[in-house]
Design a protein around this motif. Sequence first.
Motif, mmCIF file in Angstrom:
data_model
loop_
_atom_site.group_PDB
_atom_site.id
_atom_site.type_symbol
_atom_site.label_atom_id
_atom_site.label_comp_id
_atom_site.label_asym_id
_atom_site.label_seq_id
_atom_site.Cartn_x
_atom_site.Cartn_y
_atom_site.Cartn_z
ATOM 1 N N LEU A 2 67.318 35.792 36.798
ATOM 2 C CA LEU A 2 67.805 34.417 36.812
ATOM 3 C C LEU A 2 68.817 34.281 35.681
ATOM 4 O O LEU A 2 68.442 34.323 34.507
ATOM 5 C CB LEU A 2 66.674 33.405 36.635
ATOM 6 N N GLN A 3 70.082 34.164 36.044
ATOM 7 C CA GLN A 3 71.141 33.926 35.066
ATOM 8 C C GLN A 3 71.267 32.425 34.877
ATOM 9 O O GLN A 3 71.519 31.700 35.844
ATOM 10 C CB GLN A 3 72.459 34.515 35.553
ATOM 11 N N MET A 4 71.084 31.979 33.643
ATOM 12 C CA MET A 4 71.114 30.549 33.343
ATOM 13 C C MET A 4 72.287 30.256 32.417
ATOM 14 O O MET A 4 72.327 30.768 31.289
ATOM 15 C CB MET A 4 69.800 30.121 32.685
ATOM 16 N N ASN A 5 73.215 29.469 32.886
ATOM 17 C CA ASN A 5 74.398 29.083 32.111
ATOM 18 C C ASN A 5 74.395 27.578 31.869
ATOM 19 O O ASN A 5 73.688 26.833 32.547
ATOM 20 C CB ASN A 5 75.671 29.491 32.853
ATOM 21 N N SER A 6 75.206 27.149 30.926
ATOM 22 C CA SER A 6 75.347 25.714 30.613
ATOM 23 C C SER A 6 73.977 25.070 30.434
ATOM 24 O O SER A 6 73.687 24.014 30.999
ATOM 25 C CB SER A 6 76.124 25.009 31.717
ATOM 26 N N LEU A 7 73.142 25.711 29.649
ATOM 27 C CA LEU A 7 71.767 25.230 29.479
ATOM 28 C C LEU A 7 71.729 23.877 28.781
ATOM 29 O O LEU A 7 72.570 23.580 27.910
ATOM 30 C CB LEU A 7 70.948 26.253 28.707
ATOM 31 N N LYS A 8 70.747 23.077 29.181
ATOM 32 C CA LYS A 8 70.561 21.730 28.648
ATOM 33 C C LYS A 8 69.175 21.633 28.031
ATOM 34 O O LYS A 8 68.254 22.373 28.424
ATOM 35 C CB LYS A 8 70.672 20.709 29.773
ATOM 36 N N PRO A 9 68.973 20.706 27.084
ATOM 37 C CA PRO A 9 67.628 20.542 26.505
ATOM 38 C C PRO A 9 66.559 20.292 27.573
ATOM 39 O O PRO A 9 65.419 20.753 27.410
ATOM 40 C CB PRO A 9 67.802 19.334 25.587
ATOM 41 N N GLU A 10 66.897 19.635 28.643
ATOM 42 C CA GLU A 10 65.913 19.372 29.702
ATOM 43 C C GLU A 10 65.546 20.613 30.508
ATOM 44 O O GLU A 10 64.642 20.566 31.348
ATOM 45 C CB GLU A 10 66.400 18.268 30.640
ATOM 46 N N ASP A 11 66.216 21.725 30.255
ATOM 47 C CA ASP A 11 65.821 23.000 30.871
ATOM 48 C C ASP A 11 64.678 23.663 30.114
ATOM 49 O O ASP A 11 64.154 24.695 30.557
ATOM 50 C CB ASP A 11 67.009 23.967 30.921
ATOM 51 N N THR A 12 64.296 23.105 28.984
ATOM 52 C CA THR A 12 63.210 23.671 28.190
ATOM 53 C C THR A 12 61.914 23.645 28.983
ATOM 54 O O THR A 12 61.490 22.601 29.478
ATOM 55 C CB THR A 12 63.043 22.879 26.882
ATOM 56 N N ALA A 13 61.280 24.814 29.102
ATOM 57 C CA ALA A 13 60.050 24.946 29.892
ATOM 58 C C ALA A 13 59.574 26.389 29.821
ATOM 59 O O ALA A 13 60.281 27.269 29.300
ATOM 60 C CB ALA A 13 60.296 24.564 31.347
ATOM 61 N N VAL A 14 58.394 26.620 30.345
ATOM 62 C CA VAL A 14 57.942 27.983 30.624
ATOM 63 C C VAL A 14 58.423 28.334 32.032
ATOM 64 O O VAL A 14 58.191 27.567 32.972
ATOM 65 C CB VAL A 14 56.419 28.110 30.531
ATOM 66 N N TYR A 15 59.073 29.474 32.136
ATOM 67 C CA TYR A 15 59.638 29.912 33.410
ATOM 68 C C TYR A 15 58.761 31.012 34.003
ATOM 69 O O TYR A 15 58.396 31.964 33.307
ATOM 70 C CB TYR A 15 61.060 30.413 33.221
ATOM 71 N N TYR A 16 58.445 30.871 35.285
ATOM 72 C CA TYR A 16 57.582 31.805 35.993
ATOM 73 C C TYR A 16 58.325 32.400 37.186
ATOM 74 O O TYR A 16 59.035 31.682 37.900
ATOM 75 C CB TYR A 16 56.341 31.096 36.534
ATOM 76 N N THR B 225 57.552 32.978 30.740
ATOM 77 C CA THR B 225 58.343 33.226 29.546
ATOM 78 C C THR B 225 58.947 31.901 29.088
ATOM 79 O O THR B 225 59.455 31.125 29.900
ATOM 80 C CB THR B 225 59.429 34.288 29.796
ATOM 81 N N GLN B 226 58.854 31.640 27.785
ATOM 82 C CA GLN B 226 59.291 30.358 27.245
ATOM 83 C C GLN B 226 60.810 30.333 27.068
ATOM 84 O O GLN B 226 61.389 31.264 26.490
ATOM 85 C CB GLN B 226 58.622 30.093 25.900
ATOM 86 N N VAL B 227 61.417 29.262 27.550
ATOM 87 C CA VAL B 227 62.832 29.002 27.313
ATOM 88 C C VAL B 227 62.941 27.671 26.582
ATOM 89 O O VAL B 227 62.421 26.652 27.062
ATOM 90 C CB VAL B 227 63.633 28.939 28.627
ATOM 91 N N THR B 228 63.575 27.689 25.419
ATOM 92 C CA THR B 228 63.749 26.477 24.627
ATOM 93 C C THR B 228 65.233 26.275 24.368
ATOM 94 O O THR B 228 65.908 27.168 23.856
ATOM 95 C CB THR B 228 63.000 26.575 23.299
ATOM 96 N N VAL B 229 65.730 25.090 24.732
ATOM 97 C CA VAL B 229 67.145 24.763 24.560
ATOM 98 C C VAL B 229 67.241 23.642 23.531
ATOM 99 O O VAL B 229 66.709 22.549 23.749
ATOM 100 C CB VAL B 229 67.792 24.335 25.878
#
Length: 129
Positions: A84-98, A123-127
């Motif tokens: 999963l390529q994630m670009n232009s990340l925003k604070p609301e994208d913060t979550a655990v990704y499964y 896996t934790q993603v924090t923006v």
Amino acid sequence: QVQLVESGGGLVQAGGSLRLSCAASGRTFSAYTMAWFRQAPGKERDFIAAISWSGGSIYYSYYADSVKGRFTISRDNAKNTLYLQMNSLKPEDTAVYYCAALPNSRTDYYRDPNVYDAWGQGTQVTVSS
């Protein structure tokens, strides 16, 4: 049953990028539609993206509206790996990704987390803003 292990999460500033990976082992990777979900604290697990394979170079991908145009899902069947390529990340994208695996026979229900056979540990993603 297939076993899944995610990697690639971390802390990134808003506007940045991350690439998540999900390594699969066990049963035939290509027999599964693969997906990414995410879950923020106190919220339900939400569908992000899914990808199925119909043989040869034919892939079908599906996205939630919230990530369309920013995230790209892909898979390498030879390496049994989902990305999963994630670009232009925003604070609301913060979550655990499964990552999750769904038998191809149930692909039509890809948005429903209850129909998936296997899940990774997350896996934790924090923006940060």
